[in-house]
Scaffold this motif. Structure first.
Motif, PDB file in Angstrom:
ATOM      1  N   ILE A  16       0.818  -1.222   0.000  1.00 37.30           N
ATOM      2  CA  ILE A  16       0.000   0.000   0.000  1.00 37.30           C
ATOM      3  C   ILE A  16       0.852   1.273   0.000  1.00 37.30           C
ATOM      4  N   LEU A  32       3.221   2.322   2.253  1.00 35.09           N
ATOM      5  CA  LEU A  32       3.626   2.952   3.514  1.00 35.09           C
ATOM      6  C   LEU A  32       5.119   2.850   3.742  1.00 35.09           C
ATOM      7  N   CYS A  50       1.443   6.242  -0.823  1.00 36.02           N
ATOM      8  CA  CYS A  50       0.330   5.612  -0.115  1.00 36.02           C
ATOM      9  C   CYS A  50      -0.995   6.345  -0.293  1.00 36.02           C
ATOM     10  N   HIS A  51      -0.998   7.678  -0.105  1.00 40.73           N
ATOM     11  CA  HIS A  51      -2.290   8.373  -0.118  1.00 40.73           C
ATOM     12  C   HIS A  51      -2.970   8.265  -1.484  1.00 40.73           C
ATOM     13  N   VAL A 100      -4.581   4.781  -1.853  1.00 40.91           N
ATOM     14  CA  VAL A 100      -5.859   4.736  -1.133  1.00 40.91           C
ATOM     15  C   VAL A 100      -6.969   5.333  -2.000  1.00 40.91           C
ATOM     16  N   HIS A 101      -6.633   6.406  -2.709  1.00 43.13           N
ATOM     17  CA  HIS A 101      -7.634   7.018  -3.592  1.00 43.13           C
ATOM     18  C   HIS A 101      -8.039   6.095  -4.737  1.00 43.13           C
ATOM     19  N   GLN A 126      -6.754  -0.306   4.121  1.00 41.10           N
ATOM     20  CA  GLN A 126      -6.079  -1.238   5.018  1.00 41.10           C
ATOM     21  C   GLN A 126      -6.468  -0.999   6.473  1.00 41.10           C
ATOM     22  N   TYR A 170     -12.088  10.191   4.000  1.00 43.85           N
ATOM     23  CA  TYR A 170     -11.303  11.342   3.542  1.00 43.85           C
ATOM     24  C   TYR A 170     -11.039  11.316   2.046  1.00 43.85           C
ATOM     25  N   SER A 171     -10.803  10.131   1.509  1.00 49.11           N
ATOM     26  CA  SER A 171     -10.441  10.035   0.090  1.00 49.11           C
ATOM     27  C   SER A 171     -11.647  10.224  -0.821  1.00 49.11           C
ATOM     28  N   LYS A 172     -12.831  10.286  -0.227  1.00 49.96           N
ATOM     29  CA  LYS A 172     -14.036  10.512  -1.043  1.00 49.96           C
ATOM     30  C   LYS A 172     -14.405  11.984  -0.988  1.00 49.96           C
ATOM     31  N   GLN A 228      -1.944   8.441   6.384  1.00 50.28           N
ATOM     32  CA  GLN A 228      -1.717   8.103   4.968  1.00 50.28           C
ATOM     33  C   GLN A 228      -2.684   7.031   4.506  1.00 50.28           C
ATOM     34  N   GLY A 277      -5.720   8.186   3.096  1.00 50.24           N
ATOM     35  CA  GLY A 277      -5.618   8.890   1.824  1.00 50.24           C
ATOM     36  C   GLY A 277      -5.151  10.327   1.999  1.00 50.24           C
TER      37      GLY A 277
END
Lengths: 236, 290
Positions: free
Chosen positions: A50, A52, A72-73, A76-77, A82, A104-106, B176, B179
């Protein structure tokens, strides 16, 4: 079709080789488990996939895209999520705020309320305690929160690192039931566990990791009945 | 009456410290580093106000220019000096910060000379009511501080970016996994801290017009002390610590026998508070993860 394809992944901590070139794949809709003893490299695998921790060499393809060097970020998007080892929920935030961070990623209002309702339905304890500071939850509740938080980003691939760690036997059963249930709703699962018996029972396929290398692989059933696995991990 | 005047003056000194302490504490909380160059951003802000006044003569434009320059400077320092050291030993980062501090001070000395400049931001006079005489700049300082601190508190609590800041300060890795782009959040933190430093620069020049390249040194140390007293990493703690320091300073300066020892008294308070509560007044003890 492989949702996640890991090829010859190597990771080092200084001079110590934690992963010595492992390859495995997770197909869409599957539950795949990595089992192995302490220090075998399970968490390292999860964290490097992922993004990290940095990879030394190898490639990681996710959903047709090369994410070997993606931070990583951004991964996730792309729809990977995880539940980290030790849960790592935000202790000072409330249960609700933790779930908010999970989304957050949405973009805002992107199914947020719908997803929140789903999580509260799956984990009724979280609904009861939504305004409680997360650090004051019990271990089991914190595990539920970590899982709920990871689900808030609507992942295609959910990775769970030792979700049964430190839980009472009753809760362990509940956690495995929930994982099965999440999978049934269409989320692909990559699971890392020391509890080999329970995880193999729910897995489509599994890999055995030993000091940084994959030494065995097969369906959950095959590995459950393999003499080697029985002796080393199932204690029979 | 005199006591109330002293108290109001103390609140205004304290809000200057609080502004600076917020920069220290937010950067510490989020990037986990002590930015010892933070005090010198105040000084740069001061010189930018001076330059702005010289060119435009308009205090408002000069101040806005100072805030923007400080924000850009803060972001640049973070990017060039601190970002490459992410993950390096805290000592290396600390030494770098001290290096940046000297770089800024020496640059200012080279550009503007070592003789202090007299900077009159605006002559605001003072107002009297019901027996109190209070300089207007004190009221301006207080009003600005209340607005800025309220805005900051709301920003951190209620915006997506603000919550991301809390998440990063608690657990970078977990953040992280949500995201969150940690580098971006750290950059925003430096921008906010440096912008607040420009406010502190303005407040200090309104109080006393003398501007030199060490303008930020002592207030920087006192504000850092304030942040530690309040509990380093805690935003309300920085505000509380700053106000406390300012009030103690103002009162102590009014009592002739102890006035010369004011600085010492402030640091003794730090020592006493740390003896009683090592995490500072509002600091929380972080649970070690297993």
């Amino acid at each position: 079709m492989a949702l996640l394809e890991v090829k010859d992944l190597e990771v080092s901590y200084g001079v110590i080789k934690a992963l010595k070139g492992i390859s495995f794949e997770v197909n869409e809709g599957e539950i795949v488990t990595l089992i192995g003893a302490n220090g075998a490299g399970k968490t390292t695998t999860m964290q490097s996939v992922i993004g990290l921790i940095p990879k030394k060499s190898g490639t990681v393809i996710y959903d047709g895209e090369d994410i070997t060097k993606t931070p990583c970020h951004k991964i996730v998007h792309l729809g990977m999520s995880q539940v980290p080892e030790g849960r790592r929920i935000f202790q000072e935030l409330t249960v609700y705020e933790n779930l908010l961070m999970g989304a957050y990623s949405k973009k805002k209002d992107d199914h947020f309320n719908e997803d929140l309702e789903k999580v509260y339905k799956r984990f009724p304890r979280l609904a009861e305690r939504k305004n409680q500071i997360a650090g004051t939850l019990s271990g089991g509740e914190q595990q539920m929160l970590a899982m709920g938080r990871a689900l808030m980003s609507r992942p295609k691939l959910l990775m769970l690192d030792e979700p049964s760690m430190g839980l009472s036997p009753l809760l362990v059963d509940e956690v495995f039931d929930i994982i099965k249930d999440i999978n049934k709703d269409g989320t692909t699962i990559l699971l890392v566990e020391q509890n080999a018996g329970k995880s193999l029972a729910i897995s489509d396929r599994a890999y055995v990791l030993e000091t940084g290398s994959i030494v065995l692989s097969g369906t959950g059933e095959e590995l459950s009945s393999s003499e080697e696995v029985k002796k080393a991990y199932l204690g029979v | 009456m005199e006591f109330i005047e002293t108290l109001i003056n103390g609140l205004s000194i304290g809000s200057t410290y609080a502004m600076i302490a917020l920069g220290y504490t937010m950067v510490y909380g989020i990037a986990k580093m002590l930015n010892f160059a933070h005090g010198d951003i105040i000084m740069v802000g001061g010189y930018m106000i001076y330059v702005g006044l010289t060119i435009s003569g308009n205090p408002v434009i000069s101040f806005i220019a100072a805030v923007l320059s400080c924000i850009i400077l803060g972001i640049t320092i973070e990017k060039i000096a601190y970002r490459p050291l992410r993950g390096a030993s805290p000592l290396a980062v600390l030494i770098t910060a001290i290096g940046v501090s000297y770089l800024l001070q020496s640059s200012a000395q080279m550009i503007f000379g070592s003789a202090p400049k007299m900077v009159t931001v605006a002559d605001l006079g003072s107002i009297s009511f019901s027996g109190l005489t209070i300089p207007v700049y004190v009221l301006v300082t207080l009003a600005c501080s209340v607005v800025v601190m309220t805005a900051l508190t709301l920003f951190v609590k209620y915006t997506r970016t603000g919550r991301a800041m809390i998440a990063v300060s608690e657990d970078k890795g977990a953040a992280q996994l949500m995201g969150i782009n940690v580098n971006r959040i750290i950059m925003i933190t430096f921008a906010i801290g440096s912008g607040l430093a420009a406010f502190a620069g303005l407040f200090m020049l309104m109080k006393s017009p003398s501007l030199s390249n060490t303008l930020g040194a002592m207030p920087g140390i006192k504000a850092f002390t304030s942040a530690v007293i309040g509990g380093v990493g805690s935003i309300p703690g920085a505000m509380l610590g700053g106000i406390l320091m300012g009030v103690v300073e103002a009162i102590s300066l009014k009592i002739p026998p102890i006035a010369p020892y004011t600085d010492a008294i402030e640091f003794i308070i730090l020592i006493i508070i740390l003896l009683v509560k090592p995490t500072g007044i509002l600091g929380k003890k972080r649970r070690e993860k297993v």
